[in-house]
Design a protein around this motif. Structure first.
Motif, short mmCIF file in Angstrom:
data_model
loop_
_atom_site.label_atom_id
_atom_site.label_comp_id
_atom_site.label_asym_id
_atom_site.label_seq_id
_atom_site.Cartn_x
_atom_site.Cartn_y
_atom_site.Cartn_z
N TYR A 81 0.96 -1.23 -0.41
CA TYR A 81 -0.17 0.22 -0.10
C TYR A 81 0.74 1.29 -0.12
CZ TYR A 81 1.03 0.92 4.85
OH TYR A 81 1.38 0.40 6.44
N LYS A 82 -0.33 2.60 -0.68
CA LYS A 82 1.35 3.49 -0.19
C LYS A 82 -0.12 4.68 0.34
CE LYS A 82 0.37 4.03 -5.19
NZ LYS A 82 1.01 4.70 -6.28
N THR A 83 -0.10 5.87 0.55
CA THR A 83 -0.60 6.66 1.12
C THR A 83 -0.24 8.09 -0.36
OG1 THR A 83 1.51 7.87 2.57
CG2 THR A 83 -0.29 5.51 3.88
N PHE A 84 -0.84 8.87 0.16
CA PHE A 84 -0.75 11.02 -0.43
C PHE A 84 -0.73 11.60 0.82
CE2 PHE A 84 -2.66 7.52 -3.73
CZ PHE A 84 -1.40 7.85 -4.57
N SER A 85 0.51 12.43 0.43
CA SER A 85 0.63 13.61 1.86
C SER A 85 -1.35 14.01 1.43
CB SER A 85 1.35 14.55 1.17
OG SER A 85 1.00 15.07 1.93
N GLY A 86 -1.28 14.33 3.05
CA GLY A 86 -2.79 15.00 3.16
C GLY A 86 -3.80 14.03 3.48
N ASP A 87 -3.83 12.81 3.14
CA ASP A 87 -4.86 12.10 3.07
C ASP A 87 -4.99 10.66 3.82
OD1 ASP A 87 -6.86 9.97 2.07
OD2 ASP A 87 -5.81 10.26 0.05
N ARG A 88 -5.52 10.26 4.76
CA ARG A 88 -5.49 9.25 5.56
C ARG A 88 -5.22 8.16 4.91
NH1 ARG A 88 -7.97 11.28 11.00
NH2 ARG A 88 -6.71 9.46 11.67
N LYS A 89 -5.96 7.78 3.88
CA LYS A 89 -6.23 6.85 3.75
C LYS A 89 -4.78 5.29 2.66
CE LYS A 89 -11.09 8.16 2.05
NZ LYS A 89 -11.57 7.88 0.96
N ARG A 90 -5.31 4.67 2.74
CA ARG A 90 -4.39 3.58 2.63
C ARG A 90 -4.91 3.35 1.33
NH1 ARG A 90 -2.80 -1.02 6.61
NH2 ARG A 90 -4.14 -1.80 6.34
N TYR A 91 -3.84 3.63 -0.25
CA TYR A 91 -4.28 3.10 -1.86
C TYR A 91 -3.03 2.03 -1.79
CZ TYR A 91 -6.36 7.50 -1.95
OH TYR A 91 -7.37 8.12 -1.58
N PHE A 92 -4.41 0.04 -1.51
CA PHE A 92 -3.91 -0.45 -1.91
C PHE A 92 -3.38 -0.90 -3.47
CE2 PHE A 92 -6.11 -1.34 2.13
CZ PHE A 92 -5.21 -0.81 3.09
N TYR A 93 -2.46 -2.15 -3.51
CA TYR A 93 -1.73 -2.34 -5.11
C TYR A 93 -1.03 -3.76 -5.66
CZ TYR A 93 3.28 -0.94 -4.28
OH TYR A 93 3.67 0.00 -3.46
N LEU A 94 -0.85 -3.87 -6.46
CA LEU A 94 -0.53 -5.64 -6.86
C LEU A 94 0.87 -4.83 -6.45
CD1 LEU A 94 -2.33 -7.36 -9.28
CD2 LEU A 94 -2.16 -7.52 -7.03
N ASP A 95 2.34 -5.84 -5.32
CA ASP A 95 3.74 -5.26 -5.96
C ASP A 95 4.26 -6.22 -6.66
OD1 ASP A 95 6.14 -5.17 -4.93
OD2 ASP A 95 5.54 -5.03 -2.91
N LEU A 96 4.15 -5.69 -7.81
CA LEU A 96 4.47 -6.55 -9.30
C LEU A 96 6.01 -7.08 -8.60
CD1 LEU A 96 2.57 -5.19 -12.17
CD2 LEU A 96 2.14 -6.77 -10.64
#
Length: 159
Positions: A81-96
């Motif tokens: 997962y990654k996060t974006f500055s100012g956004d508390r959510k986690r964004y999930f992605y496939l770790d290719l």
């Protein structure tokens, strides 16, 4: 407006069917149905990262089921997962990158397992010749596969 809505619904139905189809195939690798659908959705999603709620809503699954699936993928390195500055959510992605690394590690484990099998064969008595011959055939087949996998990895890295 109706036409655009119909197109959007058609695209969503098509995406849901593709997620389902890929999920069924991925289940054959020992994943649960929901974990397989999470994987499939992230494989097809654009952008290639989604929040927990986006995944849950798309799959129409319970929070606990999606949470367990994501946690399993996080533990085995399939998803990150990654996060974006100012956004508390986690964004999930496939770790290719990790996926490719895991394939190489799996190939190494096959090689190690084959060494164990060869040792087993050395210590077996000759009382069960038929079984021993079949075991030797399996070992020979695995050695052949290991050799081809090693060649393929070297060739891939040279490209």
């Amino acid at each position: 407006d109706d036409f655009v809505k119909q197109l959007s619904e058609l695209h969503m139905d098509n995406l849901k069917q593709r997620v389902e189809d890929i999920g069924v195939v991925y289940e054959q690798f020992g994943k649960t149905p929901i974990a397989s659908r999470v994987f499939s959705f992230l494989l097809l999603a654009e952008p290639s990262y989604k929040t927990f709620d986006e995944i849950r809503e798309f799959l129409n699954a319970s929070k606990s089921a999606v949470s367990n699936a994501i946690n399993g993928h996080l533990q085995d390195g399939t998803i990150n997962y990654k996060t974006f500055s100012g956004d508390r959510k986690r964004y999930f992605y496939l770790d290719l990158e990790n996926w490719k690394k895991r394939v190489e590690e799996y190939a190494k484990k096959l090689y190690d397992f084959n060494n164990v099998m060869e040792d087993v064969l050395k210590h077996r008595s000759n009382n069960d010749i038929e079984f021993n011959n079949k075991l030797k055939d399996v070992i020979d087949f695995q050695n052949f596969l290991n050799q081809k996998i090693d060649e393929a990895i070297i060739k891939w890295k040279e490209k």
